[in-house]
Design a protein around this motif. Structure first.
Motif, PDB file in Angstrom:
ATOM      1  N   ASP A   1       0.796  -1.231   0.000  1.00 53.63           N
ATOM      2  CA  ASP A   1       0.000   0.000   0.000  1.00 53.63           C
ATOM      3  C   ASP A   1       0.828   1.281   0.000  1.00 53.63           C
ATOM      4  O   ASP A   1       0.279   2.373   0.107  1.00 53.63           O
ATOM      5  N   ARG A   2       2.120   1.195  -0.165  1.00 53.00           N
ATOM      6  CA  ARG A   2       2.961   2.394  -0.073  1.00 53.00           C
ATOM      7  C   ARG A   2       2.692   3.412  -1.181  1.00 53.00           C
ATOM      8  O   ARG A   2       3.130   4.547  -1.089  1.00 53.00           O
ATOM      9  N   HIS A   3       1.946   3.019  -2.198  1.00 51.61           N
ATOM     10  CA  HIS A   3       1.591   3.953  -3.276  1.00 51.61           C
ATOM     11  C   HIS A   3       0.379   4.823  -2.929  1.00 51.61           C
ATOM     12  O   HIS A   3       0.090   5.789  -3.615  1.00 51.61           O
ATOM     13  N   LEU A   4      -0.333   4.506  -1.847  1.00 52.05           N
ATOM     14  CA  LEU A   4      -1.526   5.255  -1.455  1.00 52.05           C
ATOM     15  C   LEU A   4      -1.169   6.680  -1.042  1.00 52.05           C
ATOM     16  O   LEU A   4      -0.043   6.954  -0.622  1.00 52.05           O
ATOM     17  N   ALA A   5      -2.145   7.571  -1.128  1.00 52.23           N
ATOM     18  CA  ALA A   5      -1.980   8.921  -0.605  1.00 52.23           C
ATOM     19  C   ALA A   5      -1.725   8.824   0.898  1.00 52.23           C
ATOM     20  O   ALA A   5      -2.165   7.865   1.553  1.00 52.23           O
TER      21      ALA A   5
ATOM     22  N   PHE B   1      -3.187   6.031   3.398  1.00 48.20           N
ATOM     23  CA  PHE B   1      -2.259   5.075   4.000  1.00 48.20           C
ATOM     24  C   PHE B   1      -2.390   5.093   5.518  1.00 48.20           C
ATOM     25  O   PHE B   1      -2.490   4.044   6.156  1.00 48.20           O
TER      26      PHE B   1
ATOM     27  N   LEU C   1       5.313   5.959   6.098  1.00 53.77           N
ATOM     28  CA  LEU C   1       5.161   6.202   4.668  1.00 53.77           C
ATOM     29  C   LEU C   1       6.237   7.157   4.163  1.00 53.77           C
ATOM     30  O   LEU C   1       6.800   6.951   3.084  1.00 53.77           O
TER      31      LEU C   1
ATOM     32  N   SER D   1      10.745  12.122  -0.186  1.00 49.70           N
ATOM     33  CA  SER D   1      10.525  13.116  -1.233  1.00 49.70           C
ATOM     34  C   SER D   1      11.742  13.152  -2.150  1.00 49.70           C
ATOM     35  O   SER D   1      12.845  12.782  -1.744  1.00 49.70           O
TER      36      SER D   1
ATOM     37  N   ARG E   1       8.710   6.257   1.233  1.00 46.65           N
ATOM     38  CA  ARG E   1       8.627   7.076   0.019  1.00 46.65           C
ATOM     39  C   ARG E   1       9.197   8.461   0.278  1.00 46.65           C
ATOM     40  O   ARG E   1       8.467   9.442   0.372  1.00 46.65           O
TER      41      ARG E   1
END
Length: 77
Positions: A19-23, A27, A60, A66, A64
């Protein structure tokens, strides 16, 4: 620290990685309970909802970073 702790729980860790791609808000909403349950089972920490939400956001951000953080990190070596 949270990342390493969750690695010991393959089911939770796998769900988090998937789920690391979720907003960030989605998340955190999804995985704050994952984090709370993990720590409740381990007996290490009893996290309240706000702490677990912040831990999910922090996790998160770790998963991920920046683009600016990646660039700075690259030059730190």
């Amino acid at each position: 620290m949270i990342y390493r702790d969750l690695e010991t729980d393959p089911a939770s860790f796998g769900a988090i990685i998937a789920d690391r791609h979720l907003a960030a808000d989605q998340f955190a909403s999804t995985h704050h309970e994952t984090i709370r349950r993990h720590y409740a089972r381990s007996g290490v920490y009893a996290l309240d909802k706000e702490t677990a939400l912040q831990a999910a956001v922090d996790l998160l951000n770790y998963l991920r970073p920046s683009p600016r953080q990646r660039t700075l990190h690259r030059f730190d070596h």
